[in-house]
Structures are given as structure tokens and as C-alpha cells.
Design a protein around this motif. Structure first.
Motif, PDB file in Angstrom:
ATOM      1  N   TYR A  57       0.846  -1.194   0.000  1.00  0.00           N
ATOM      2  CA  TYR A  57       0.000   0.000   0.000  1.00  0.00           C
ATOM      3  C   TYR A  57       0.882   1.244   0.000  1.00  0.00           C
ATOM      4  O   TYR A  57       1.755   1.392   0.852  1.00  0.00           O
ATOM      5  N   LYS A  58       0.644   2.124  -0.964  1.00  0.00           N
ATOM      6  CA  LYS A  58       1.393   3.384  -1.025  1.00  0.00           C
ATOM      7  C   LYS A  58       0.401   4.539  -0.943  1.00  0.00           C
ATOM      8  O   LYS A  58      -0.417   4.738  -1.846  1.00  0.00           O
ATOM      9  N   ASP A  59       0.463   5.282   0.165  1.00  0.00           N
ATOM     10  CA  ASP A  59      -0.437   6.417   0.371  1.00  0.00           C
ATOM     11  C   ASP A  59       0.156   7.641  -0.327  1.00  0.00           C
ATOM     12  O   ASP A  59       1.280   8.048  -0.029  1.00  0.00           O
ATOM     13  N   GLU A  60      -0.605   8.207  -1.239  1.00  0.00           N
ATOM     14  CA  GLU A  60      -0.122   9.317  -2.053  1.00  0.00           C
ATOM     15  C   GLU A  60      -0.398  10.670  -1.397  1.00  0.00           C
ATOM     16  O   GLU A  60      -1.414  10.847  -0.713  1.00  0.00           O
ATOM     17  N   ASN A  61       0.500  11.604  -1.632  1.00  0.00           N
ATOM     18  CA  ASN A  61       0.262  13.008  -1.313  1.00  0.00           C
ATOM     19  C   ASN A  61      -0.283  13.653  -2.592  1.00  0.00           C
ATOM     20  O   ASN A  61       0.457  13.871  -3.544  1.00  0.00           O
ATOM     21  N   LEU A  62      -1.570  13.935  -2.611  1.00  0.00           N
ATOM     22  CA  LEU A  62      -2.200  14.377  -3.859  1.00  0.00           C
ATOM     23  C   LEU A  62      -1.812  15.803  -4.241  1.00  0.00           C
ATOM     24  O   LEU A  62      -2.076  16.230  -5.370  1.00  0.00           O
ATOM     25  N   ARG A  63      -1.182  16.532  -3.314  1.00  0.00           N
ATOM     26  CA  ARG A  63      -0.668  17.858  -3.671  1.00  0.00           C
ATOM     27  C   ARG A  63       0.770  17.775  -4.186  1.00  0.00           C
ATOM     28  O   ARG A  63       1.311  18.759  -4.683  1.00  0.00           O
ATOM     29  N   ASN A  64       1.353  16.610  -4.024  1.00  0.00           N
ATOM     30  CA  ASN A  64       2.716  16.382  -4.525  1.00  0.00           C
ATOM     31  C   ASN A  64       2.795  14.929  -4.986  1.00  0.00           C
ATOM     32  O   ASN A  64       3.383  14.085  -4.320  1.00  0.00           O
ATOM     33  N   LYS A  65       2.195  14.661  -6.142  1.00  0.00           N
ATOM     34  CA  LYS A  65       2.018  13.285  -6.604  1.00  0.00           C
ATOM     35  C   LYS A  65       3.350  12.637  -6.953  1.00  0.00           C
ATOM     36  O   LYS A  65       4.244  13.276  -7.506  1.00  0.00           O
ATOM     37  N   SER A  66       3.458  11.358  -6.621  1.00  0.00           N
ATOM     38  CA  SER A  66       4.710  10.638  -6.830  1.00  0.00           C
ATOM     39  C   SER A  66       4.965  10.406  -8.318  1.00  0.00           C
ATOM     40  O   SER A  66       4.042  10.403  -9.137  1.00  0.00           O
ATOM     41  N   GLU A  67       6.239  10.194  -8.623  1.00  0.00           N
ATOM     42  CA  GLU A  67       6.610   9.872 -10.007  1.00  0.00           C
ATOM     43  C   GLU A  67       5.937   8.582 -10.458  1.00  0.00           C
ATOM     44  O   GLU A  67       5.544   8.445 -11.619  1.00  0.00           O
ATOM     45  N   LEU A  68       5.784   7.649  -9.510  1.00  0.00           N
ATOM     46  CA  LEU A  68       5.161   6.365  -9.855  1.00  0.00           C
ATOM     47  C   LEU A  68       3.703   6.569 -10.250  1.00  0.00           C
ATOM     48  O   LEU A  68       3.245   5.989 -11.243  1.00  0.00           O
ATOM     49  N   LEU A  69       2.975   7.407  -9.509  1.00  0.00           N
ATOM     50  CA  LEU A  69       1.578   7.665  -9.853  1.00  0.00           C
ATOM     51  C   LEU A  69       1.471   8.314 -11.226  1.00  0.00           C
ATOM     52  O   LEU A  69       0.646   7.912 -12.056  1.00  0.00           O
ATOM     53  N   LEU A  70       2.302   9.311 -11.487  1.00  0.00           N
ATOM     54  CA  LEU A  70       2.251  10.021 -12.772  1.00  0.00           C
ATOM     55  C   LEU A  70       2.652   9.096 -13.928  1.00  0.00           C
ATOM     56  O   LEU A  70       2.131   9.220 -15.035  1.00  0.00           O
ATOM     57  N   LYS A  71       3.534   8.164 -13.639  1.00  0.00           N
ATOM     58  CA  LYS A  71       3.951   7.193 -14.659  1.00  0.00           C
ATOM     59  C   LYS A  71       2.862   6.158 -14.913  1.00  0.00           C
ATOM     60  O   LYS A  71       2.599   5.778 -16.059  1.00  0.00           O
ATOM     61  N   MET A  72       2.214   5.692 -13.843  1.00  0.00           N
ATOM     62  CA  MET A  72       1.235   4.617 -13.967  1.00  0.00           C
ATOM     63  C   MET A  72      -0.152   5.107 -14.394  1.00  0.00           C
ATOM     64  O   MET A  72      -0.946   4.338 -14.921  1.00  0.00           O
ATOM     65  N   ASN A  73      -0.457   6.370 -14.149  1.00  0.00           N
ATOM     66  CA  ASN A  73      -1.726   6.938 -14.614  1.00  0.00           C
ATOM     67  C   ASN A  73      -1.472   8.303 -15.245  1.00  0.00           C
ATOM     68  O   ASN A  73      -1.896   9.342 -14.730  1.00  0.00           O
ATOM     69  N   PRO A  74      -0.776   8.314 -16.390  1.00  0.00           N
ATOM     70  CA  PRO A  74      -0.411   9.594 -17.012  1.00  0.00           C
ATOM     71  C   PRO A  74      -1.605  10.353 -17.589  1.00  0.00           C
ATOM     72  O   PRO A  74      -1.525  11.564 -17.806  1.00  0.00           O
ATOM     73  N   VAL A  75      -2.714   9.665 -17.842  1.00  0.00           N
ATOM     74  CA  VAL A  75      -3.879  10.325 -18.450  1.00  0.00           C
ATOM     75  C   VAL A  75      -4.641  11.148 -17.414  1.00  0.00           C
ATOM     76  O   VAL A  75      -4.817  12.355 -17.565  1.00  0.00           O
ATOM     77  N   ASN A  76      -5.094  10.495 -16.337  1.00  0.00           N
ATOM     78  CA  ASN A  76      -5.909  11.182 -15.333  1.00  0.00           C
ATOM     79  C   ASN A  76      -5.124  11.644 -14.107  1.00  0.00           C
ATOM     80  O   ASN A  76      -5.576  12.512 -13.377  1.00  0.00           O
ATOM     81  N   LYS A  77      -3.959  11.021 -13.888  1.00  0.00           N
ATOM     82  CA  LYS A  77      -3.095  11.382 -12.749  1.00  0.00           C
ATOM     83  C   LYS A  77      -3.841  11.289 -11.421  1.00  0.00           C
ATOM     84  O   LYS A  77      -3.650  12.099 -10.516  1.00  0.00           O
ATOM     85  N   LYS A  78      -4.726  10.299 -11.303  1.00  0.00           N
ATOM     86  CA  LYS A  78      -5.550  10.145 -10.102  1.00  0.00           C
ATOM     87  C   LYS A  78      -5.332   8.790  -9.449  1.00  0.00           C
ATOM     88  O   LYS A  78      -4.914   7.832 -10.096  1.00  0.00           O
ATOM     89  N   ILE A  79      -5.654   8.742  -8.153  1.00  0.00           N
ATOM     90  CA  ILE A  79      -5.734   7.459  -7.445  1.00  0.00           C
ATOM     91  C   ILE A  79      -7.183   6.997  -7.508  1.00  0.00           C
ATOM     92  O   ILE A  79      -8.078   7.808  -7.769  1.00  0.00           O
ATOM     93  N   PRO A  80      -7.467   5.718  -7.298  1.00  0.00           N
ATOM     94  CA  PRO A  80      -6.507   4.643  -7.046  1.00  0.00           C
ATOM     95  C   PRO A  80      -5.945   4.081  -8.352  1.00  0.00           C
ATOM     96  O   PRO A  80      -6.585   4.157  -9.400  1.00  0.00           O
TER      97      PRO A  80
END
Length: 219
Positions: free
Chosen positions: A32-55
Motif C-alpha cells: 500500500y502506497k499512500d499518495e500526497n495528492l498535492r505532490n504526486k509521486s513519479e510512480l503515480l504520474l507514470k502509472m496513470n499519465p492520463v488522469n493522474k488520479k488514485i486509485p
């Protein structure tokens, strides 16, 4: 092949809670990786480049995005335990319809409850309760939305229960007064280990909402 499962999430998100419940129901171990949505991780931006959202569910380095799609994916991949969607085509279609209803109606209506005041807030509460009443009527006298078995619609809706206390406190109303059967259903769901593990404490959610309102300048 080894099953590497990572969940990119944010703890108060009802959308992320759906995925956590589904993974727990299937007995899937995950990181489980809890994201800081005001400072999104490189992994999140890489894995969801279209919407840049969790989950985002990352399964063996392959991303799956959007909570309802992720829950269906989990149900198909780990199909040997606790099926979430019914086996019959018609029943599956009905489950998807009601999950879609929750998706399209509840989040926006709940936002109106805590982002507004006065007449606008009263209208927001009325709309929110109307949606819950439609769902309560669909539940009827059943244990769960699919009958006697906890399933897809339950997974979709139950995360919002963790927000009920915050909404009630901020807008001065009681959901149980208008929708007692839905609250009984929610309490049945909370008896499941998968749900109890996935949903945060309601007072912690309220604390988060107060911080969010302050950050957004909502008094």
C-alpha cells in the motif's frame, strides 16, 4: 510468475477503499502506497499519465486505473475466492447498473453537503438523501444488494459510510432517520473483516474534512 501487487491510494478516498475491500475479500497481499495528492509521486504520474488520479492498481508492473474497473479486474484475476460479480449475465448487468448509479450520483451529491451553506446546503442534503433512498429501495429486505452474498454493489457503496459521520456533523442531519435500512446494511457490511480493515475511523475522516475545508477556504 510472481504476483506483485501495489496499490497507489489516498486513505480517505472512498474510491480507494473499494479496491482495498476487493483485495481483502480475495485474500490478495499487496503493498500500500499512500499518495500526497498535492505532490504526486513519479510512480503515480507514470502509472496513470492520463488522469493522474488514485486509485491505481499496479499488478506485475502493469497499471489498472479507475476504481470500478479495478474491482472488476480483481474479481476476474483472483476468481477462485469470493466472487464479487454475479455469474448470470442479467444479474451482472444489474449489478453494474447500480454500481454506475452510485458512481454518478453519490460523490457529487456528498460534496454539495459539505461545500455549501444555507439553502444550497439544504438542497444538497435533500439530493443526497434522495439518492440514498433510491438505493435503499433497491436493497429492499435483502441482506446485501446481490441477495445473501456480499458483492460488487456493496463494495461500490459501503466506502461512503465512512464519510456519513462527517457529513452529518457538518450539515446537522441524521441519515439513519431517513434511511434506517441502509444503515442496518452498512453495519452488516462493517462486520466483514475486509470492510472493517479498509474503512478508516469516521472521526478521522471528519478531521480530514475539517482540514480540507480550511485549505479550500470553506467556513
Amino acid at each position: 510468475m510472481a504476483n506483485e501487487v501495489i496499490l497507489l491510494d489516498f486513505w480517505p478516498s472512498p474510491f480507494g477503499m473499494r479496491v482495498r475491500i476487493a483485495l481483502h475479500e480475495k485474500g490478495v497481499e499487496f503493498e500500500y502506497k499512500d499518495e500526497n495528492l498535492r505532490n504526486k509521486s513519479e510512480l503515480l504520474l507514470k502509472m496513470n499519465p492520463v488522469n493522474k488520479k488514485i486509485p491505481v492498481l499496479v499488478h506485475n508492473n502493469k497499471p489498472v486505473c479507475e476504481s470500478l474497473i479495478i474491482v472488476q479486474y480483481i474479481d476476474e484475476v483472483w476468481c477462485n475466492k469470493n466472487p464479487l460479480l454475479p455469474s448470470g449475465p442479467y444479474e451482472r448487468a444489474q449489478a453494474r447498473f447500480w454500481a454506475d448509479y452510485v458512481e454518478k450520483k453519490l460523490y457529487e451529491a456528498s460534496r454539495k453537503v459539505w461545500t455549501t451553506k444555507g439553502e444550497e446546503q439544504e438542497a444538497g442534503k435533500k439530493e443526497f438523501i434522495e439518492h440514498l433512498t433510491v438505493l435503499e429501495q433497491q436493497l429492499g429486505d435483502k441482506q446485501f444488494f446481490g441477495g445473501n452474498t456480499f458483492g460488487y454493489v456493496d463494495v461500490t457503496l459501503i466506502p461512503f459510510y465512512s464519510w456519513f459521520y462527517a457529513l452529518e456533523t457538518e450539515a446537522n442531519f441524521k441519515i439513519e432517520e431517513s434511511n434506517p435500512k441502509l444503515i442496518e446494511w452498512a453495519k452488516r457490511c462493517m462486520q466483514r473483516e475486509s470492510v472493517a480493515k479498509a474503512l478508516p475511523d469516521e472521526k478521522k475522516v471528519h478531521g480530514f474534512l475539517l482540514e480540507l475545508k480550511k485549505m479550500l477556504g470553506i467556513e
